[in-house]
Design an enzyme around this catalytic site. Structure first.
Site, PDB file in Angstrom:
ATOM      1  N   ASP A  32       0.609  -1.119   0.075  1.00 14.31           N
ATOM      2  CA  ASP A  32       0.025   0.156   0.073  1.00 14.31           C
ATOM      3  C   ASP A  32       0.907   1.115   0.066  1.00 14.31           C
ATOM      4  O   ASP A  32       1.847   1.148   0.744  1.00 14.31           O
ATOM      5  CB  ASP A  32      -1.009   0.047   1.198  1.00 14.31           C
ATOM      6  N   GLU A  98     -12.151   3.661  -1.362  1.00 17.32           N
ATOM      7  CA  GLU A  98     -11.782   4.485  -2.232  1.00 17.32           C
ATOM      8  C   GLU A  98     -11.490   3.950  -3.561  1.00 17.32           C
ATOM      9  O   GLU A  98     -11.707   4.779  -4.560  1.00 17.32           O
ATOM     10  CB  GLU A  98     -10.312   5.015  -1.830  1.00 17.32           C
ATOM     11  N   VAL A  99     -11.143   2.709  -3.701  1.00 16.95           N
ATOM     12  CA  VAL A  99     -10.694   2.283  -5.182  1.00 16.95           C
ATOM     13  C   VAL A  99     -11.834   1.225  -5.686  1.00 16.95           C
ATOM     14  O   VAL A  99     -12.035   0.450  -4.775  1.00 16.95           O
ATOM     15  CB  VAL A  99      -9.235   1.599  -5.100  1.00 16.95           C
ATOM     16  N   HIS A 103     -10.327  -5.431  -3.443  1.00 20.52           N
ATOM     17  CA  HIS A 103      -9.187  -5.736  -2.655  1.00 20.52           C
ATOM     18  C   HIS A 103      -9.098  -6.005  -1.397  1.00 20.52           C
ATOM     19  O   HIS A 103     -10.285  -5.723  -0.601  1.00 20.52           O
ATOM     20  CB  HIS A 103      -8.320  -4.227  -2.908  1.00 20.52           C
ATOM     21  N   HIS A 105      -6.901  -5.695   2.383  1.00 23.15           N
ATOM     22  CA  HIS A 105      -5.854  -5.202   3.021  1.00 23.15           C
ATOM     23  C   HIS A 105      -5.166  -6.169   4.081  1.00 23.15           C
ATOM     24  O   HIS A 105      -6.107  -6.884   4.822  1.00 23.15           O
ATOM     25  CB  HIS A 105      -6.144  -3.885   3.962  1.00 23.15           C
TER      26      HIS A 105
HETATM   27  P1  AMP Z   1      -9.849   1.442   0.218  1.00 28.09           P
HETATM   28  O1  AMP Z   1     -10.007   2.468   1.105  1.00 28.09           O
HETATM   29  O2  AMP Z   1     -10.294   0.040   0.910  1.00 28.09           O
HETATM   30  O3  AMP Z   1     -10.329   1.719  -0.939  1.00 28.09           O
HETATM   31  O4  AMP Z   1      -8.240   1.127   0.109  1.00 28.09           O
HETATM   32  C1  AMP Z   1      -7.641   1.994  -0.940  1.00 28.09           C
HETATM   33  C2  AMP Z   1      -6.206   1.691  -0.610  1.00 28.09           C
HETATM   34  O5  AMP Z   1      -5.420   1.802  -1.845  1.00 28.09           O
HETATM   35  C3  AMP Z   1      -5.411   2.727   0.314  1.00 28.09           C
HETATM   36  O6  AMP Z   1      -5.116   2.156   1.454  1.00 28.09           O
HETATM   37  C4  AMP Z   1      -4.745   3.548  -0.490  1.00 28.09           C
HETATM   38  O7  AMP Z   1      -3.559   3.809   0.347  1.00 28.09           O
HETATM   39  C5  AMP Z   1      -4.060   2.544  -1.442  1.00 28.09           C
HETATM   40  N1  AMP Z   1      -3.363   2.866  -2.775  1.00 28.09           N
HETATM   41  C6  AMP Z   1      -3.982   4.126  -3.499  1.00 28.09           C
HETATM   42  N2  AMP Z   1      -3.341   4.213  -4.647  1.00 28.09           N
HETATM   43  C7  AMP Z   1      -2.279   3.401  -4.436  1.00 28.09           C
HETATM   44  C8  AMP Z   1      -1.221   3.111  -5.259  1.00 28.09           C
HETATM   45  N3  AMP Z   1      -0.904   3.776  -6.438  1.00 28.09           N
HETATM   46  N4  AMP Z   1      -0.186   2.216  -4.894  1.00 28.09           N
HETATM   47  C9  AMP Z   1      -0.585   1.454  -3.896  1.00 28.09           C
HETATM   48  N5  AMP Z   1      -1.535   1.646  -3.098  1.00 28.09           N
HETATM   49  C10 AMP Z   1      -2.346   2.553  -3.307  1.00 28.09           C
END
Ligand code: AMP
Length: 116
Positions: A32, A98-99, A103, A105
């Site tokens: 991350d 967020e993404v 995924h 963690h």
């Molecule tokens: P979520 O809130 O569960 O969607 O987690 C998304 C995660 O993606 C967060 O912990 C971010 O820090 C991580 N993240 C976003 N962009 C990147 C990236 N380019 N490389 C690695 N991790 C990322």
């Protein structure tokens, strides 16, 4: 609907770099960018799935099982099973996902009290 321009889709297409922990034709594990613990790894399937529901309901059982088995392999490979770890899946708005590419963690490497 799956957004093919989400950041993890770009990572999978190698348009954006990442620090790979493990990769094969079905899954990618990488560090991350904004770690919440000493070890913070993200695991993603390579299929275009938005969230946990999409992942479980749209993919076949063997793909789902493969992904979860690889989580164990990655954890064991780094010796994280010795002291423990936390798995987190944020799903949807209230969880602040967020993404929009499913995924998981993996948090480890220190006592995780107070870390979420
Ligand atoms: P979520 O809130 O569960 O969607 O987690 C998304 C995660 O993606 C967060 O912990 C971010 O820090 C991580 N993240 C976003 N962009 C990147 C990236 N380019 N490389 C690695 N991790 C990322």
């Amino acid at each position: 609907m799956y957004d093919k321009n989400n950041i993890f889709a770009k990572i999978l297409r190698k348009e954006i770099p990442c620090e790979v922990v493990y990769e094969d034709d079905q899954v990618l594990f990488f560090y991350d960018i904004n770690p919440q613990a000493k070890v913070h790894i993200l695991g993603i399937p390579k299929k275009k799935v938005v969230d946990f529901r999409d992942f479980i309901l749209r993919l076949d059982q063997s793909t789902v099982q493969y992904f979860f088995t690889k989580i164990i392999d990655v954890i064991n490979g780094l010796g994280l099973d010795q002291k423990g770890y936390r798995l987190i899946i944020n799903n949807g708005r209230d969880a602040n996902q967020e993404v929009p590419h499913f995924h998981i963690h993996i948090l480890a490497g220190e006592n995780l009290k107070g870390i979420r």
